[in-house]
Design a protein around this motif. Structure first.
Motif, PDB file in Angstrom:
ATOM      1  N   LEU A 170       0.839  -1.189   0.000  1.00 34.14           N
ATOM      2  CA  LEU A 170       0.000   0.000   0.000  1.00 34.14           C
ATOM      3  C   LEU A 170       0.875   1.239   0.000  1.00 34.14           C
ATOM      4  N   GLN A 171       0.695   2.051  -1.007  1.00 34.04           N
ATOM      5  CA  GLN A 171       1.455   3.287  -1.121  1.00 34.04           C
ATOM      6  C   GLN A 171       0.735   4.375  -0.319  1.00 34.04           C
ATOM      7  N   LEU A 172       1.439   4.985   0.619  1.00 34.93           N
ATOM      8  CA  LEU A 172       0.868   6.018   1.475  1.00 34.93           C
ATOM      9  C   LEU A 172       1.506   7.351   1.153  1.00 34.93           C
ATOM     10  N   GLY A 173       0.692   8.345   0.864  1.00 31.92           N
ATOM     11  CA  GLY A 173       1.197   9.690   0.609  1.00 31.92           C
ATOM     12  C   GLY A 173       1.375  10.444   1.911  1.00 31.92           C
ATOM     13  N   PRO A 174       1.733  11.719   1.831  1.00 32.68           N
ATOM     14  CA  PRO A 174       2.019  12.500   3.022  1.00 32.68           C
ATOM     15  C   PRO A 174       0.810  12.708   3.936  1.00 32.68           C
ATOM     16  N   GLY A 175      -0.406  12.481   3.435  1.00 36.85           N
ATOM     17  CA  GLY A 175      -1.593  12.601   4.281  1.00 36.85           C
ATOM     18  C   GLY A 175      -1.777  11.425   5.222  1.00 36.85           C
ATOM     19  N   CYS A 176      -0.950  10.415   5.088  1.00 36.26           N
ATOM     20  CA  CYS A 176      -1.065   9.210   5.921  1.00 36.26           C
ATOM     21  C   CYS A 176      -0.028   9.257   7.030  1.00 36.26           C
ATOM     22  N   ASP A 177      -0.343  10.022   8.061  1.00 41.19           N
ATOM     23  CA  ASP A 177       0.577  10.158   9.187  1.00 41.19           C
ATOM     24  C   ASP A 177       0.464   8.947  10.122  1.00 41.19           C
ATOM     25  N   ALA A 178       1.118   9.026  11.265  1.00 37.11           N
ATOM     26  CA  ALA A 178       1.127   7.909  12.210  1.00 37.11           C
ATOM     27  C   ALA A 178      -0.286   7.542  12.662  1.00 37.11           C
ATOM     28  N   GLY A 179      -1.158   8.542  12.829  1.00 34.74           N
ATOM     29  CA  GLY A 179      -2.537   8.260  13.224  1.00 34.74           C
ATOM     30  C   GLY A 179      -3.287   7.452  12.179  1.00 34.74           C
ATOM     31  N   VAL A 180      -3.081   7.782  10.922  1.00 32.68           N
ATOM     32  CA  VAL A 180      -3.724   7.045   9.828  1.00 32.68           C
ATOM     33  C   VAL A 180      -3.164   5.626   9.774  1.00 32.68           C
ATOM     34  N   GLN A 181      -1.869   5.490   9.960  1.00 31.54           N
ATOM     35  CA  GLN A 181      -1.270   4.155   9.940  1.00 31.54           C
ATOM     36  C   GLN A 181      -1.787   3.305  11.097  1.00 31.54           C
ATOM     37  N   ASP A 182      -1.996   3.920  12.269  1.00 35.75           N
ATOM     38  CA  ASP A 182      -2.605   3.195  13.394  1.00 35.75           C
ATOM     39  C   ASP A 182      -4.024   2.749  13.030  1.00 35.75           C
ATOM     40  N   ALA A 183      -4.769   3.631  12.366  1.00 41.82           N
ATOM     41  CA  ALA A 183      -6.135   3.289  11.959  1.00 41.82           C
ATOM     42  C   ALA A 183      -6.142   2.150  10.937  1.00 41.82           C
ATOM     43  N   ILE A 184      -5.148   2.113  10.068  1.00 41.52           N
ATOM     44  CA  ILE A 184      -5.025   1.000   9.110  1.00 41.52           C
ATOM     45  C   ILE A 184      -4.783  -0.301   9.870  1.00 41.52           C
ATOM     46  N   ARG A 185      -3.874  -0.275  10.845  1.00 45.85           N
ATOM     47  CA  ARG A 185      -3.621  -1.483  11.650  1.00 45.85           C
ATOM     48  C   ARG A 185      -4.896  -1.959  12.342  1.00 45.85           C
ATOM     49  N   THR A 186      -5.632  -1.013  12.927  1.00 47.21           N
ATOM     50  CA  THR A 186      -6.870  -1.346  13.635  1.00 47.21           C
ATOM     51  C   THR A 186      -7.903  -1.934  12.682  1.00 47.21           C
ATOM     52  N   ALA A 187      -8.075  -1.314  11.520  1.00 50.14           N
ATOM     53  CA  ALA A 187      -9.044  -1.813  10.531  1.00 50.14           C
ATOM     54  C   ALA A 187      -8.666  -3.212  10.055  1.00 50.14           C
ATOM     55  N   ALA A 188      -7.372  -3.438   9.821  1.00 51.24           N
ATOM     56  CA  ALA A 188      -6.929  -4.764   9.372  1.00 51.24           C
ATOM     57  C   ALA A 188      -7.150  -5.798  10.474  1.00 51.24           C
ATOM     58  N   ALA A 189      -6.816  -5.442  11.705  1.00 51.74           N
ATOM     59  CA  ALA A 189      -7.013  -6.376  12.821  1.00 51.74           C
ATOM     60  C   ALA A 189      -8.493  -6.721  12.978  1.00 51.74           C
ATOM     61  N   ARG A 190      -9.363  -5.721  12.857  1.00 54.23           N
ATOM     62  CA  ARG A 190     -10.803  -5.965  12.966  1.00 54.23           C
ATOM     63  C   ARG A 190     -11.280  -6.855  11.830  1.00 54.23           C
ATOM     64  N   ALA A 191     -10.799  -6.589  10.617  1.00 52.50           N
ATOM     65  CA  ALA A 191     -11.214  -7.394   9.465  1.00 52.50           C
ATOM     66  C   ALA A 191     -10.748  -8.836   9.601  1.00 52.50           C
ATOM     67  N   VAL A 192      -9.537  -9.039  10.127  1.00 54.25           N
ATOM     68  CA  VAL A 192      -9.046 -10.402  10.350  1.00 54.25           C
ATOM     69  C   VAL A 192      -9.866 -11.080  11.444  1.00 54.25           C
ATOM     70  N   ALA A 193     -10.089 -10.370  12.551  1.00 56.32           N
ATOM     71  CA  ALA A 193     -10.855 -10.946  13.663  1.00 56.32           C
ATOM     72  C   ALA A 193     -12.277 -11.302  13.247  1.00 56.32           C
ATOM     73  N   ASP A 194     -12.880 -10.481  12.382  1.00 55.93           N
ATOM     74  CA  ASP A 194     -14.251 -10.730  11.922  1.00 55.93           C
ATOM     75  C   ASP A 194     -14.321 -11.787  10.819  1.00 55.93           C
ATOM     76  N   GLY A 195     -13.163 -12.212  10.308  1.00 56.47           N
ATOM     77  CA  GLY A 195     -13.145 -13.207   9.240  1.00 56.47           C
ATOM     78  C   GLY A 195     -13.313 -12.624   7.853  1.00 56.47           C
TER      79      GLY A 195
END
Length: 152
Positions: free
Chosen positions: A97-122
């Motif tokens: 995933l290519q992240l531009g300058p608008g993807c700061d640490a907060g956005v990257q944390d949100a990506i981790r959270t979304a991925a973890a939720r998607a994995v947990a939900d199947g």
């Protein structure tokens, strides 16, 4: 078994921050031009189906790494949000995933959270993230030193 720290590590392996001020390497530009040419109205990274799995990976070879467009574009942010787009991209067969300058640490944390939720939900198989991370790791090993930075 689902392990949040494992998902976070796999997500981090599949993120590529790219400042807009830096011109991407030629190999990345060519891949993005090809991806953009095969979809209409939806970013190639989110389109799934033929755009990613058939054209970008199968015709390029089984081990080809598929790289997204920048996920912080207005179209993506307004349509899906960066975290949602990240999960859709992985589901569509994108590896990096290519992240531009608008993807700061907060956005990257949100990506981790979304991925973890998607994995947990199947919704997102852990094996899909493992496959993506393995392809990206191989690309990092094969790329010229300094041309493809590892995650920090």
């Amino acid at each position: 078994m689902y392990a949040p720290h494992r998902v976070a590590a796999l997500v981090d392996a599949c993120l590529l921050p790219v400042p807009r001020t830096r011109r991407p390497p030629e190999w990345l530009r060519r891949g993005l031009e090809l991806a953009g040419a095969v979809t209409i109205g939806v970013p190639a990274a989110l389109s799934g189906g033929p755009a990613v799995t058939e054209l970008l990976r199968d015709e390029a070879g089984h081990g080809a790494v598929v790289i997204s467009e920048p996920l912080d574009t207005a179209e993506v942010v307004e349509g899906w949000g960066v975290p949602g787009a990240a999960v859709l991209a992985w589901l569509s067969g994108v590896d990096l995933l290519q992240l531009g300058p608008g993807c700061d640490a907060g956005v990257q944390d949100a990506i981790r959270t979304a991925a973890a939720r998607a994995v947990a939900d199947g919704d997102l198989p852990l094996a899909r993230l493992e496959e993506a991370a393995a392809r990206v790791a191989r690309l990092r090993r094969e790329a010229a030193p300094g041309s493809f930075p590892a995650p920090s």
